[in-house]
Motif scaffolding. Structure first.
Motif, PDB file in Angstrom:
ATOM      1  N   ALA A 120      59.523   6.762  29.995  1.00 32.48           N
ATOM      2  CA  ALA A 120      59.548   8.076  30.653  1.00 32.48           C
ATOM      3  C   ALA A 120      60.596   8.114  31.754  1.00 32.48           C
ATOM      4  O   ALA A 120      61.300   9.120  31.925  1.00 32.48           O
ATOM      5  CB  ALA A 120      58.169   8.395  31.223  1.00 32.48           C
ATOM      6  N   SER A 121      60.710   7.029  32.490  1.00 35.92           N
ATOM      7  CA  SER A 121      61.687   6.963  33.571  1.00 35.92           C
ATOM      8  C   SER A 121      63.115   6.991  33.034  1.00 35.92           C
ATOM      9  O   SER A 121      63.957   7.766  33.506  1.00 35.92           O
ATOM     10  CB  SER A 121      61.453   5.689  34.391  1.00 35.92           C
ATOM     11  OG  SER A 121      62.445   5.541  35.373  1.00 35.92           O
ATOM     12  N   ALA A 122      63.374   6.172  32.013  1.00 36.08           N
ATOM     13  CA  ALA A 122      64.733   6.077  31.470  1.00 36.08           C
ATOM     14  C   ALA A 122      65.153   7.368  30.784  1.00 36.08           C
ATOM     15  O   ALA A 122      66.240   7.904  31.046  1.00 36.08           O
ATOM     16  CB  ALA A 122      64.818   4.902  30.495  1.00 36.08           C
ATOM     17  N   MET A 123      64.298   7.889  29.911  1.00 36.74           N
ATOM     18  CA  MET A 123      64.659   9.091  29.157  1.00 36.74           C
ATOM     19  C   MET A 123      64.744  10.318  30.060  1.00 36.74           C
ATOM     20  O   MET A 123      65.617  11.167  29.912  1.00 36.74           O
ATOM     21  CB  MET A 123      63.644   9.340  28.038  1.00 36.74           C
ATOM     22  CG  MET A 123      63.530   8.209  27.036  1.00 36.74           C
ATOM     23  SD  MET A 123      65.132   7.713  26.356  1.00 36.74           S
ATOM     24  CE  MET A 123      64.896   5.947  26.254  1.00 36.74           C
ATOM     25  N   GLY A 124      63.810  10.415  31.006  1.00 32.17           N
ATOM     26  CA  GLY A 124      63.840  11.558  31.910  1.00 32.17           C
ATOM     27  C   GLY A 124      65.079  11.575  32.779  1.00 32.17           C
ATOM     28  O   GLY A 124      65.689  12.627  33.001  1.00 32.17           O
ATOM     29  N   THR A 125      65.480  10.398  33.257  1.00 32.91           N
ATOM     30  CA  THR A 125      66.657  10.310  34.124  1.00 32.91           C
ATOM     31  C   THR A 125      67.931  10.635  33.363  1.00 32.91           C
ATOM     32  O   THR A 125      68.815  11.335  33.872  1.00 32.91           O
ATOM     33  CB  THR A 125      66.747   8.895  34.724  1.00 32.91           C
ATOM     34  OG1 THR A 125      65.551   8.628  35.466  1.00 32.91           O
ATOM     35  CG2 THR A 125      67.948   8.778  35.641  1.00 32.91           C
ATOM     36  N   MET A 126      68.046  10.137  32.136  1.00 31.84           N
ATOM     37  CA  MET A 126      69.297  10.293  31.390  1.00 31.84           C
ATOM     38  C   MET A 126      69.390  11.613  30.636  1.00 31.84           C
ATOM     39  O   MET A 126      70.458  12.214  30.557  1.00 31.84           O
ATOM     40  CB  MET A 126      69.447   9.136  30.395  1.00 31.84           C
ATOM     41  CG  MET A 126      69.604   7.784  31.062  1.00 31.84           C
ATOM     42  SD  MET A 126      69.810   6.464  29.859  1.00 31.84           S
ATOM     43  CE  MET A 126      69.641   5.025  30.930  1.00 31.84           C
ATOM     44  N   LEU A 127      68.268  12.075  30.051  1.00 29.22           N
ATOM     45  CA  LEU A 127      68.317  13.269  29.213  1.00 29.22           C
ATOM     46  C   LEU A 127      67.893  14.542  29.942  1.00 29.22           C
ATOM     47  O   LEU A 127      68.299  15.633  29.546  1.00 29.22           O
ATOM     48  CB  LEU A 127      67.419  13.070  27.991  1.00 29.22           C
ATOM     49  CG  LEU A 127      67.977  12.156  26.903  1.00 29.22           C
ATOM     50  CD1 LEU A 127      66.918  11.895  25.836  1.00 29.22           C
ATOM     51  CD2 LEU A 127      69.222  12.760  26.268  1.00 29.22           C
ATOM     52  N   GLY A 128      67.078  14.414  31.006  1.00 22.53           N
ATOM     53  CA  GLY A 128      66.597  15.596  31.712  1.00 22.53           C
ATOM     54  C   GLY A 128      67.699  16.526  32.189  1.00 22.53           C
ATOM     55  O   GLY A 128      67.697  17.725  31.861  1.00 22.53           O
ATOM     56  N   PRO A 129      68.685  16.018  32.961  1.00 22.16           N
ATOM     57  CA  PRO A 129      69.761  16.892  33.430  1.00 22.16           C
ATOM     58  C   PRO A 129      70.564  17.512  32.292  1.00 22.16           C
ATOM     59  O   PRO A 129      70.975  18.674  32.381  1.00 22.16           O
ATOM     60  CB  PRO A 129      70.636  15.930  34.262  1.00 22.16           C
ATOM     61  CG  PRO A 129      69.713  14.829  34.667  1.00 22.16           C
ATOM     62  CD  PRO A 129      68.776  14.663  33.532  1.00 22.16           C
ATOM     63  N   GLU A 130      70.784  16.745  31.211  1.00 28.22           N
ATOM     64  CA  GLU A 130      71.555  17.270  30.079  1.00 28.22           C
ATOM     65  C   GLU A 130      70.785  18.386  29.373  1.00 28.22           C
ATOM     66  O   GLU A 130      71.372  19.393  28.965  1.00 28.22           O
ATOM     67  CB  GLU A 130      71.862  16.141  29.093  1.00 28.22           C
ATOM     68  CG  GLU A 130      72.849  16.541  28.012  1.00 28.22           C
ATOM     69  CD  GLU A 130      73.298  15.367  27.163  1.00 28.22           C
ATOM     70  OE1 GLU A 130      73.912  15.628  26.111  1.00 28.22           O
ATOM     71  OE2 GLU A 130      73.049  14.203  27.538  1.00 28.22           O
ATOM     72  N   MET A 131      69.472  18.242  29.234  1.00 33.82           N
ATOM     73  CA  MET A 131      68.658  19.292  28.611  1.00 33.82           C
ATOM     74  C   MET A 131      68.690  20.561  29.453  1.00 33.82           C
ATOM     75  O   MET A 131      68.816  21.676  28.922  1.00 33.82           O
ATOM     76  CB  MET A 131      67.217  18.801  28.436  1.00 33.82           C
ATOM     77  CG  MET A 131      67.048  17.697  27.409  1.00 33.82           C
ATOM     78  SD  MET A 131      65.342  17.108  27.251  1.00 33.82           S
ATOM     79  CE  MET A 131      64.615  18.431  26.289  1.00 33.82           C
ATOM     80  N   GLU A 132      68.599  20.396  30.764  1.00 39.85           N
ATOM     81  CA  GLU A 132      68.633  21.561  31.659  1.00 39.85           C
ATOM     82  C   GLU A 132      69.986  22.261  31.589  1.00 39.85           C
ATOM     83  O   GLU A 132      70.069  23.490  31.594  1.00 39.85           O
ATOM     84  CB  GLU A 132      68.334  21.100  33.083  1.00 39.85           C
ATOM     85  CG  GLU A 132      68.014  22.229  34.029  1.00 39.85           C
ATOM     86  CD  GLU A 132      67.582  21.732  35.393  1.00 39.85           C
ATOM     87  OE1 GLU A 132      67.560  22.550  36.325  1.00 39.85           O
ATOM     88  OE2 GLU A 132      67.286  20.523  35.534  1.00 39.85           O
TER      89      GLU A 132
END
Length: 431
Positions: A120-132
């Protein structure tokens, strides 16, 4: 049945949680208070302390600190980024492409690191901003990340499967590891289906289509990371080494890989070791406290009474499994996964074994069930990590979480009532 010890146990545990006492201390204190009902103070205190220490005296538990450390090394060693790049070339052009990338990457990360929080930490950090950036709702992105992260607790290597092996009295770790693959992948596929439908309805954009050459290039880049799967699981199944020895090999391999990728230096290694030590200490305290409560339950004959009560209501396997699933779903909302497994396995395993249910199959049912609790308030650790990384609120995550919960529950009931989803792979290896 003597109700006073059970009432003391339940009321003290719930009361301590209600006033904000940490879960491990709540378990240990409520176990001690329950023993004080039956024994004088000195024997009661001595017994609880002895059971906590004896609960940690297991060679199999050595695998947990090693797998925690290997997970931290993978998270910080550039492995997650390479897995995301590979997943992007596979599904990036599909509806809800970034959400699907998140789910596949979480499954791969779980299959390597075995940690829902690390995923959750790795995916949220790397993909969260790109999804937004591509127009995805922040709450939806967090919901996808939270639910997909739990697949790593079913897909091996998984610390919680080792804990279940201990609590069950010796279910094969190799069999449990193999049994987790199909249920974990099934859960991921159902989550991907729901995410794609949600993304299509919301009109989220899709990424570009990648050619075969780019898919192959990212695959080659991810191969050293994926090889850890073959090394760890293959070695265990082939009988080359035990799960504990495999966890130590995973640490060494992850460290070497991080150094080769030039992602880990001495300064970062120090922080990784300190962080994994802190996580391990928390987990081991939970295990010790839970083992003491499990022993207290056994001493008071509570598992036997519950078993007789359930079987007295009905001997229908479908009905018993439905009741156990509903109880565990409720338990998962209020209790973390490790203590829940250690406390409720001795209660429910005798019931299901009398009905002819394989302990390995039941282990996968239990873990899949409790994974849902990690995504729900008030105790869900993965929920709070995912919401924190996405910089959003639980209220905004709840709505997109609901259809993803349906997918997880669907996977749970398919695995519950189709045993071969869990048992087929172990049977191929005579486990």
């Amino acid at each position: 049945m003597e109700y006073i010890p059970l009432l003391v146990l339940i009321l003290s545990f719930v009361g301590l949680l209600a006033i904000g006492t940490p879960v491990a201390w709540s378990i240990a204190i409520s176990a001690t208070l329950t023993m004080l009902v039956s024994l004088p103070a000195l024997p009661a205190l001595t017994t609880v302390a002895q059971r906590m220490a004896a609960g940690l005296d297991s060679f199999a538990l050595l695998a947990i600190p090693f797998f925690v450390l290997s997970g931290e090394l993978m998270n910080q060693g550039g492995i997650a980024r390479r897995l995301i790049a590979f997943a992007k070339t596979l599904v990036g052009a599909l509806p809800g492409g970034l959400a699907l990338i998140n789910i596949i990457s979480a499954m791969l990360m779980g299959a390597i690191a075995g940690s829902a929080l690390a995923s959750a930490s790795a995916m949220g950090t790397m993909l969260g901003p790109e999804m937004e950036k591509q127009g995805y709702d922040r709450g939806f992105g967090a919901a996808v990340n939270i639910t997909s992260a739990t697949t790593g607790l079913v897909i091996p290597p998984s610390n919680i499967l080792i804990v279940y092996s201990l609590a069950s009295g010796g279910a094969s770790i190799a069999a449990l590891f193999l049994a987790g693959y199909i249920p974990g992948i099934l859960t991921g596929l159902l989550l991907m289906t729901v995410a794609a439908i949600w993304a299509r309805r919301k009109g989220y954009g899709v990424g570009r289509r990648y050619g075969i050459r780019e898919v192959f290039r990212t695959f080659v880049d991810a191969v050293p990371s994926l090889f850890l799967l073959i090394l760890v699981i293959g070695g265990i199944v082939a009988g080359i080494f035990t799960a504990t020895e495999a966890s130590a090999i995973a640490v060494l391999y992850s460290l070497v890989l991080g150094i080769i990728y030039r992602e880990i230096d001495l300064g970062k290694l120090r922080h990784i070791i300190l962080g994994s030590s802190s996580t391990t200490a928390i987990v081991m305290l939970l295990i010790g406290a839970s083992m003491s409560m499990s022993w207290v339950l056994s001493y008071e004959h509570i598992p036997q009474e519950i078993s007789e009560g359930l079987l007295g209501m009905t001997d229908n396997k479908i009905a018993i499994l439905l009741m156990i699933n509903l109880i565990l779903l409720l338990v998962g909302i209020f209790m973390d996964m490790t203590p829940a497994v250690l406390i409720f396995t001795p209660i429910f395993l005798p019931v299901v074994t009398k009905l002819g249910i394989d302990p390995v199959h039941f282990g996968i049912i239990m873990i899949l069930n409790l994974c849902i609790g990690l995504c729900t308030p008030p105790v869900g650790s993965v929920l709070f990590v995912g919401v924190g990384i996405a910089r959003t609120s639980i209220e905004k995550v709840v709505r997109p979480l609901l259809p993803l919960f349906v997918a997880m529950i669907a996977a749970l009931f398919l695995v519950t009532y189709i045993p071969q989803l869990s048992l087929w792979l172990p049977s191929l290896f005579d486990l």
